[in-house]
Design a protein around this motif. Structure first.
Motif, mmCIF file in Angstrom:
data_model
loop_
_atom_site.group_PDB
_atom_site.id
_atom_site.type_symbol
_atom_site.label_atom_id
_atom_site.label_comp_id
_atom_site.label_asym_id
_atom_site.label_seq_id
_atom_site.Cartn_x
_atom_site.Cartn_y
_atom_site.Cartn_z
ATOM 1 N N GLY A 53 0.826 -1.208 0.000
ATOM 2 C CA GLY A 53 0.000 0.000 0.000
ATOM 3 C C GLY A 53 0.860 1.257 0.000
ATOM 4 N N CYS A 54 0.219 2.378 0.147
ATOM 5 C CA CYS A 54 0.881 3.681 0.126
ATOM 6 C C CYS A 54 1.573 3.953 1.460
ATOM 7 C CB CYS A 54 -0.142 4.779 -0.178
ATOM 8 S SG CYS A 54 0.540 6.434 -0.152
ATOM 9 N N GLU A 55 2.897 3.998 1.418
ATOM 10 C CA GLU A 55 3.678 4.256 2.636
ATOM 11 C C GLU A 55 3.332 5.611 3.241
ATOM 12 O OE1 GLU A 55 8.286 5.149 3.450
ATOM 13 O OE2 GLU A 55 7.927 3.150 2.572
ATOM 14 N N ASP A 56 3.013 6.595 2.406
ATOM 15 C CA ASP A 56 2.656 7.920 2.929
ATOM 16 C C ASP A 56 1.386 7.874 3.780
ATOM 17 O OD1 ASP A 56 4.842 9.283 1.936
ATOM 18 O OD2 ASP A 56 3.804 9.987 0.135
ATOM 19 N N HIS A 57 0.458 6.984 3.459
ATOM 20 C CA HIS A 57 -0.744 6.848 4.296
ATOM 21 C C HIS A 57 -0.378 6.350 5.691
ATOM 22 C CE1 HIS A 57 -3.576 6.561 0.599
ATOM 23 N NE2 HIS A 57 -3.445 7.798 1.015
ATOM 24 N N VAL A 58 0.548 5.400 5.747
ATOM 25 C CA VAL A 58 1.004 4.874 7.039
ATOM 26 C C VAL A 58 1.735 5.964 7.811
ATOM 27 C CG1 VAL A 58 2.482 3.170 8.170
ATOM 28 C CG2 VAL A 58 1.131 2.521 6.160
ATOM 29 N N ARG A 59 2.607 6.689 7.137
ATOM 30 C CA ARG A 59 3.344 7.769 7.805
ATOM 31 C C ARG A 59 2.394 8.875 8.274
ATOM 32 N NH1 ARG A 59 8.877 7.310 7.700
ATOM 33 N NH2 ARG A 59 9.676 5.716 6.297
ATOM 34 N N LEU A 60 1.332 9.137 7.522
ATOM 35 C CA LEU A 60 0.344 10.117 7.951
ATOM 36 C C LEU A 60 -0.361 9.643 9.220
ATOM 37 C CD1 LEU A 60 -1.263 12.704 7.660
ATOM 38 C CD2 LEU A 60 -2.735 11.519 5.996
ATOM 39 N N ALA A 61 -0.770 8.374 9.245
ATOM 40 C CA ALA A 61 -1.421 7.839 10.449
ATOM 41 C C ALA A 61 -0.498 7.961 11.660
ATOM 42 C CB ALA A 61 -1.823 6.389 10.231
ATOM 43 N N MET A 62 0.759 7.632 11.462
ATOM 44 C CA MET A 62 1.721 7.750 12.560
ATOM 45 C C MET A 62 1.883 9.205 12.975
ATOM 46 S SD MET A 62 4.545 4.950 11.369
ATOM 47 C CE MET A 62 5.483 5.039 12.887
ATOM 48 N N GLY A 63 1.879 10.102 12.001
ATOM 49 C CA GLY A 63 2.077 11.519 12.269
ATOM 50 C C GLY A 63 0.923 12.195 12.980
ATOM 51 N N THR A 64 -0.232 11.557 12.973
ATOM 52 C CA THR A 64 -1.400 12.144 13.634
ATOM 53 C C THR A 64 -1.502 11.768 15.109
ATOM 54 O OG1 THR A 64 -2.885 10.301 13.106
ATOM 55 C CG2 THR A 64 -2.707 12.073 11.466
ATOM 56 N N MET A 65 -0.609 10.948 15.600
ATOM 57 C CA MET A 65 -0.742 10.466 16.975
ATOM 58 C C MET A 65 -0.755 11.557 18.041
ATOM 59 S SD MET A 65 -1.718 7.539 16.891
ATOM 60 C CE MET A 65 -1.799 7.351 18.652
ATOM 61 N N ASP B 2 5.638 19.864 16.002
ATOM 62 C CA ASP B 2 6.397 19.758 14.749
ATOM 63 C C ASP B 2 5.895 18.573 13.927
ATOM 64 O OD1 ASP B 2 7.986 21.911 15.534
ATOM 65 O OD2 ASP B 2 9.648 20.628 16.224
ATOM 66 N N GLN B 3 5.643 17.455 14.608
ATOM 67 C CA GLN B 3 5.154 16.251 13.943
ATOM 68 C C GLN B 3 3.793 16.508 13.305
ATOM 69 O OE1 GLN B 3 4.804 12.895 16.592
ATOM 70 N NE2 GLN B 3 3.994 11.570 15.007
ATOM 71 N N VAL B 4 2.914 17.181 14.010
ATOM 72 C CA VAL B 4 1.581 17.474 13.476
ATOM 73 C C VAL B 4 1.680 18.412 12.273
ATOM 74 C CG1 VAL B 4 -0.622 18.626 13.969
ATOM 75 C CG2 VAL B 4 0.323 17.011 15.599
ATOM 76 N N GLU B 5 2.599 19.364 12.332
ATOM 77 C CA GLU B 5 2.765 20.267 11.183
ATOM 78 C C GLU B 5 3.202 19.477 9.950
ATOM 79 O OE1 GLU B 5 1.848 23.331 9.280
ATOM 80 O OE2 GLU B 5 1.579 23.347 11.449
ATOM 81 N N GLN B 6 4.091 18.511 10.136
ATOM 82 C CA GLN B 6 4.503 17.650 9.025
ATOM 83 C C GLN B 6 3.317 16.812 8.536
ATOM 84 O OE1 GLN B 6 7.797 15.446 10.651
ATOM 85 N NE2 GLN B 6 9.141 17.230 10.672
ATOM 86 N N ALA B 7 2.498 16.328 9.472
ATOM 87 C CA ALA B 7 1.314 15.543 9.101
ATOM 88 C C ALA B 7 0.313 16.405 8.335
ATOM 89 C CB ALA B 7 0.664 14.934 10.345
ATOM 90 N N ARG B 8 0.151 17.665 8.737
ATOM 91 C CA ARG B 8 -0.750 18.579 8.003
ATOM 92 C C ARG B 8 -0.293 18.718 6.555
ATOM 93 N NH1 ARG B 8 -0.514 21.974 12.746
ATOM 94 N NH2 ARG B 8 -2.496 21.774 13.830
ATOM 95 N N SER B 9 0.995 18.919 6.392
ATOM 96 C CA SER B 9 1.556 19.078 5.050
ATOM 97 C C SER B 9 1.364 17.805 4.224
ATOM 98 C CB SER B 9 3.041 19.429 5.163
ATOM 99 O OG SER B 9 3.623 19.522 3.893
ATOM 100 N N LEU B 10 1.655 16.658 4.817
ATOM 101 C CA LEU B 10 1.486 15.393 4.120
ATOM 102 C C LEU B 10 0.013 15.155 3.790
ATOM 103 C CD1 LEU B 10 2.647 12.782 2.984
ATOM 104 C CD2 LEU B 10 2.608 11.830 5.318
ATOM 105 N N THR C 217 -0.896 17.180 0.814
ATOM 106 C CA THR C 217 -0.281 16.582 -0.373
ATOM 107 C C THR C 217 -1.087 15.379 -0.853
ATOM 108 O OG1 THR C 217 1.921 17.329 0.279
ATOM 109 C CG2 THR C 217 1.828 15.470 -1.253
ATOM 110 N N LEU C 218 -1.618 14.612 0.094
ATOM 111 C CA LEU C 218 -2.388 13.410 -0.248
ATOM 112 C C LEU C 218 -3.862 13.722 -0.549
ATOM 113 C CD1 LEU C 218 -0.883 10.995 2.433
ATOM 114 C CD2 LEU C 218 -0.465 10.951 -0.043
ATOM 115 N N GLY C 219 -4.244 14.986 -0.464
ATOM 116 C CA GLY C 219 -5.613 15.383 -0.812
ATOM 117 C C GLY C 219 -6.601 15.394 0.316
ATOM 118 N N PHE C 220 -6.149 15.337 1.549
ATOM 119 C CA PHE C 220 -7.058 15.411 2.712
ATOM 120 C C PHE C 220 -7.258 16.861 3.097
ATOM 121 C CE2 PHE C 220 -5.180 11.156 3.112
ATOM 122 C CZ PHE C 220 -6.330 10.387 3.294
ATOM 123 N N ALA C 221 -8.472 17.184 3.537
ATOM 124 C CA ALA C 221 -8.801 18.549 3.967
ATOM 125 C C ALA C 221 -8.471 18.725 5.426
ATOM 126 C CB ALA C 221 -10.277 18.812 3.703
#
Length: 186
Positions: free
Chosen positions: A111-123, A170-178, A181-185
Motif C-alpha cells: 500500500g501507500c507508505e505515505d498513508h502509514v506515515r500520515l497515520a503515525m504523524g497524527t498520533m 512539529d510532527q503534526v505540522e509535518q502531518a498537516r503538510s502530508l 499533499t495526499l488530498g485530505f482537507a
C-alpha cells in the motif's frame, strides 16, 4: 508558566489548534487504510524475550484503526511518561516509522507508505487534552510517576513534557503538510 517556560505560548496555541481540529483529523483517520490495532501500544504493554519478537498484552482497547497508529503511539506515549530523553523524539519517531514501514514491506504489504506515515504523524492528536489538564492540575502534590510511582519533581515533569509537546507540534505540522499533499482537507 515556569514549567513550560519559553514553550508556553507555542504549546497553548498549538494544542488549542490541534484540539479544534480533532474532528477533521478523525475524518482523515477514517479514510486511511485500516487494520486491527492494539490502541495502547507502548513500552509497558510489551514484552521482548531474548531473541524473540515483541509480544503485546493488555488488549482492552483493541479495534480497527489506521495502519501505523500503534507504531505511532510508541514514542509520544513513552516520552510523555519519561521513558527516555525528551530531546530524542524526532530521531526515535523516524527510527520507528522506518522500521515499521520496512516491516510492512517485508510482510508483503504494498500500500501507500505515505498513508502509514500520515497515520503515525497524527498520533499527537490523541494527546491534545494533556497540556490543558496539566495546567488545570498544576497544584497537584501527589506522585508524578506512572501507576502512582514517585516519579520526577513536578516542575521537571513540565519541563520534560514541554520538549515533547514542541516535538509533537512539529510532527503534526509535518502531518498537516502530508495530508494536504495526499488530498485530505486539514
Amino acid at each position: 508558566v515556569e514549567g513550560f517556560g519559553r514553550s508556553l505560548d507555542r504549546i497553548r496555541e498549538g494544542f488549542a489548534r490541534l484540539y479544534a481540529e480533532i474532528d477533521r483529523w478523525r475524518s482523515v483517520a477514517v479514510d486511511l487504510p485500516q487494520a486491527p490495532a492494539h490502541l495502547d501500544c507502548w513500552a509497558n504493554n510489551a514484552v521482548i524475550a531474548e531473541g524473540r519478537l515483541p509480544v503485546l498484552f493488555d488488549w482492552s482497547f483493541c479495534g480497527l484503526a489506521p495502519l501505523g497508529v500503534d507504531a505511532g503511539n510508541l514514542v509520544p506515549d513513552g516520552l510523555l511518561d519519561h521513558y527516555g530523553d525528551p530531546g530524542s523524539y524526532a530521531r526515535l519517531n523516524r527510527l520507528v516509522a522506518d522500521a515499521y514501514t520496512s516491516g510492512l514491506a517485508d510482510a508483503g504489504w504494498n500500500g501507500c507508505e505515505d498513508h502509514v506515515r500520515l497515520a503515525m504523524g497524527t498520533m499527537p492528536v490523541k494527546f491534545a487534552w494533556l497540556p490543558a489538564l496539566m495546567v488545570a492540575k498544576a497544584d497537584w502534590a501527589g506522585p508524578t510517576g506512572y501507576g502512582g510511582q514517585k516519579g520526577l519533581e513536578h516542575l521537571e515533569v513540565f519541563r520534560r513534557r514541554a520538549v515533547v509537546f514542541e516535538a509533537m507540534l512539529d510532527q503534526v505540522e509535518q502531518a498537516r503538510s502530508l495530508a494536504r499533499t495526499l488530498g485530505f482537507a486539514i
